[in-house]
Design an enzyme around this catalytic site. Structure first.
Site, PDB file in Angstrom:
ATOM      1  N   GLY A  86       0.820  -1.203   0.000  1.00 23.75           N
ATOM      2  CA  GLY A  86       0.000   0.000   0.000  1.00 23.75           C
ATOM      3  C   GLY A  86       0.857   1.256   0.000  1.00 23.75           C
ATOM      4  CD  GLU A  87       2.555   2.735   3.953  1.00 29.21           C
ATOM      5  OE1 GLU A  87       3.607   3.392   4.005  1.00 29.21           O
ATOM      6  OE2 GLU A  87       2.345   1.730   4.644  1.00 29.21           O
TER       7      GLU A  87
END
Length: 374
Positions: free
Chosen positions: A324-325
């Site tokens: 993610g991120e």
């Protein structure tokens, strides 16, 4: 929206598709390079997409990309639906600011600036830099299974915050955004949005999340999405109410950011299931908006696959990245930059008129003096 009111229907009029005439010109230029059709695979398609987005041939290099991450905590995480602790997104933000998260390492390696926008982190705002927290709408979000994530006023503030960030990036000269989220509980909210908009059951969209939850947590997550769906379906016709009901401030801001980026003709690379869910809401608002986005990667989340299929977006990469991120989307950036470089720098056959003696002019398409493209 110049009068200060927020009417999402305006986006349908404001957003235009990338220039199709320029795209045809880019296709024609590519055909004159002498390379066999299909030799560069999707790089050709990417180069032509960028040319249309920039409205110029040859395309300009992607010289000023930016990673933009919207951060927030979700009350639903209290139910144990995430591998990360509820209210723990601020620790992920600090790791990124300190340069130790995967996306921070890659951004540093690629030389891409990174911006984090706190919308609803569950921490004292004094723990983070002012430029990170200045747009915060609230501390954490309501539990989507039993209450609205945001009040109507908070939903509008979050949506406008996303729009403002898009304007700031466009005004600063950012020529492509790598978009991601930093959240705990965000994939649960994304699952509710995608299930509601695609008309599917909770079990179809419930994935394992970035931390790869175990079976018991998966069951809790599925139940939370099911309960959230009951609250989302009655407000499907009003996208801002839908976002306020189940999305939280970070996802609401991402939706506003995506729509305003399309208004400002700023291309965006989507990351995982959260950005895909917001993109699906934005598509409901303005059907031309997805023409400004690329799907950076397939995250393995079933909800993401469903959303991308609905928007006809084909992921550029499939490396199984679940961090993610923005990590997976950032990995796709060099591919897009390579496509731009090839589209701009591959030499083409010259188009000069035939010589006065009737023979082909030097440098013409059939001349032995044609420019070397090897």
């Amino acid at each position: 929206m110049s009068d200060g009111s927020l009417n999402l229907d305006d986006f349908g009029d404001l957003i235009e598709r990338p220039d199709s005439g320029v795209r045809r010109d880019a296709e024609d230029r590519r055909a004159r390079t002498g390379l066999p059709a299909g030799a560069l695979g999707r790089l050709d398609e990417l180069g032509e997409w960028l040319a249309a987005a920039q409205a110029r041939v040859p395309v300009e290099p992607v010289a000023r990309p930016k990673v933009v991450l919207f951060a927030g905590d979700h009350g639903v995480a209290e139910l144990g639906v995430s591998a990360r602790p509820a209210g723990g997104a601020h620790a992920l933000v600090r790791a990124t600011l300190e340069g130790t998260s995967p996306v921070a390492v890659l951004a540093r390696r690629f030389g891409v600036p990174l911006r984090i926008v706190d919308m609803s982190l569950d921490c004292d705002p004094g723990e983070l830099p002012e430029e990170v927290v200045r747009r915060r709408v609230r501390r954490s979000g309501g539990r989507l299974d039993v209450e609205d994530s945001l009040t109507p006023e908070e939903a509008e503030r979050a949506f406008r915050a996303g729009m403002a960030v898009a304007d700031e990036e466009a005004d600063a000269g950012t020529d492509l955004v790598v978009l991601g989220d930093v959240s705990v509980g965000g994939t649960t909210a994304a699952g509710v949005l995608i299930a509601a908009l695609c008309g599917t059951d909770a079990s179809v969209v419930t994935g394992r999340g970035g931390g790869r939850i175990d079976d018991l947590a998966w069951m809790r997550k599925c139940a939370a999405i099911r309960d959230g769906l009951r609250r989302a379906r009655p407000v499907l016709g009003d996208q801002l109410r839908l976002l306020g009901a189940v999305a939280g401030a970070d996802l609401t801001a991402i939706t506003g950011f995506l729509l305003q980026s399309a208004v400002r003709r700023t291309p965006v690379i989507l990351d995982g299931v959260v950005s895909a869910a917001c993109a699906l809401v934005a598509q409901r608002v303005a059907f031309r908006a997805p023409d400004w986005w690329l799907a950076g990667q397939a995250s393995g989340e079933p909800a993401q696959a469903k959303a991308l299929d609905r928007m006809a977006l084909d992921p550029l990469l499939d490396h199984g990245v679940t961090a993610g991120e923005g990590t997976g989307a950032l990995l796709a950036l060099p591919l897009v930059q390579a496509a731009a470089a090839l589209a701009a720098e591959l030499p083409v056959r010259a188009e000069e008129p035939a010589g006065a003696d009737g023979r082909d002019a030097p440098g013409s398409a059939d001349s032995p003096e044609m420019m070397d493209v090897t």
